[in-house]
Design a protein around this motif. Structure first.
Motif, short mmCIF file in Angstrom:
data_model
loop_
_atom_site.label_atom_id
_atom_site.label_comp_id
_atom_site.label_asym_id
_atom_site.label_seq_id
_atom_site.Cartn_x
_atom_site.Cartn_y
_atom_site.Cartn_z
N MET A 8 -15.24 -48.43 1.52
CA MET A 8 -14.38 -49.54 1.14
C MET A 8 -13.10 -49.52 1.97
O MET A 8 -12.63 -50.55 2.46
CB MET A 8 -14.02 -49.47 -0.34
N PHE A 9 -12.53 -48.33 2.15
CA PHE A 9 -11.28 -48.21 2.91
C PHE A 9 -11.51 -48.49 4.39
O PHE A 9 -10.63 -49.02 5.06
CB PHE A 9 -10.67 -46.83 2.70
N PHE B 76 -11.87 -52.26 4.43
CA PHE B 76 -10.57 -52.86 4.14
C PHE B 76 -9.65 -52.75 5.35
O PHE B 76 -8.96 -53.72 5.70
CB PHE B 76 -9.95 -52.16 2.93
N SER B 77 -9.63 -51.59 6.00
CA SER B 77 -8.77 -51.41 7.17
C SER B 77 -9.22 -52.30 8.32
O SER B 77 -8.40 -52.85 9.07
CB SER B 77 -8.76 -49.94 7.62
N LYS C 78 -12.22 -58.00 0.18
CA LYS C 78 -12.78 -56.73 0.65
C LYS C 78 -12.41 -55.59 -0.28
O LYS C 78 -13.19 -54.66 -0.50
CB LYS C 78 -12.29 -56.43 2.07
N PHE C 79 -11.22 -55.65 -0.83
CA PHE C 79 -10.78 -54.62 -1.78
C PHE C 79 -11.52 -54.76 -3.11
O PHE C 79 -11.92 -53.76 -3.72
CB PHE C 79 -9.27 -54.73 -2.00
N PRO D 196 -15.52 -44.57 -0.09
CA PRO D 196 -14.92 -44.23 1.22
C PRO D 196 -15.10 -45.36 2.24
O PRO D 196 -14.20 -45.63 3.03
CB PRO D 196 -15.70 -42.98 1.65
N GLY E 131 -16.45 -51.73 -1.69
CA GLY E 131 -17.37 -51.15 -0.70
C GLY E 131 -18.82 -51.13 -1.15
O GLY E 131 -19.67 -50.54 -0.47
#
Length: 261
Positions: free
Chosen positions: A186-187, A190-191, A12-13, A184, A17
């Motif tokens: 992506m985070f 990722f979270s 995912k990282f 944005p 994104g």
């Protein structure tokens, strides 16, 4: 299970994104028949993700011993992580291909990549490995094989959706615009994935016996079947949102949102 959790979070990282950016702009440019920008968006996403995921794959491969011993205190995890690391670039390509065909609203193709080809090939490859006497590494190599074939199939389906990708049409690249949307998110992604896998990672960290992670994961996978209905709706509704929003059709978007909810 522990190796797969680690590699899923890292994947995912590594895709930055871009799957979200291509879903938004792909559906938008497709609705507007803007072929040059659509072609530039697809090329930008695939090239960037392939470069980034290859670099991350190399880093994970080299750091596998440190991750296994320093973080999880399980030296035997190192070999598993190295094999999984080899699949990272192709896993990233498969993910972007999946979101690209979603942008074209081809539900049949998205189902083929995510719900038929990858899990079906994975099951067949692992079964064949077990029949030949392999166990743990056979299961991991089965996943790698399924990912390779699914990535190639995903690229082919992208071509089927958008044959202009290999035409003489000059692409228009809007890299900064794509990054502004993708990074944005992506985070966020990722979270979400970290939240989804943090339980397995914590069990792997605090428990010396790795079999505890395996038992927990088997139970958790069964529980995830409740996501089936959400995935059925979300697969086609996400590109519809981008399409209607780009046209300014808020009344229809409101109606569709209420119906899907």
């Amino acid at each position: 299970a522990l190796g797969f959790a680690v590699i899923s979070v890292i994947n995912k990282f590594s895709i930055l994104g871009f799957q979200n950016g291509i879903l938004k702009f792909g559906a938008e440019y497709h609705a507007q028949d803007d072929t040059p920008r659509l072609k530039g968006t697809i090329i930008s996403a695939f090239v960037t993700v392939l470069i980034c995921s290859t670099a991350v794959s190399a880093a994970v491969f080299l750091a596998s011993s440190s991750i296994s011993t320093a973080v999880f205190k399980k030296p035997e995890l190192s070999g598993i992580l190295r094999i999984f690391a080899l699949s990272l670039p192709l896993l990233a390509v498969m993910t972007v291909a999946y979101f690209t065909v979603r942008a074209f609203k081809h539900a049949r193709y998205t189902v083929t990549i995510r719900d038929l080809a990858h899990p079906g090939l994975n099951l067949a490859a692992v079964a064949a490995a077990f029949a030949c006497g392999f166990r743990l590494k056979g299961a991991v190599w089965g996943f790698v094989f399924a990912t390779i074939v699914s990535a190639v199939l995903g690229l082919y389906l992208v071509y089927r959706c958008f044959p202009e990708l290999v035409s003489g049409i000059k692409p228009v690249f809007e890299y900064k615009k794509l990054l502004r949307v993708s990074l944005p998110l992506m985070f966020v992604g990722f979270s979400y994935f970290l939240m989804h896998y943090v339980d397995r990672l914590m069990i792997g960290y605090f428990r010396e016996d790795a079999s505890q992670v395996g038992i927990y994961t088997a139970a958790a996978q069964i529980g995830m079947l409740t996501m089936f209905f959400l995935q059925c709706v979300d697969g086609i509704f996400a590109p519809v949102i981008s399409d209607l929003h780009s046209k300014g059709d808020m009344a229809e978007l409101k109606r569709q949102f209420a119906t899907n909810t």
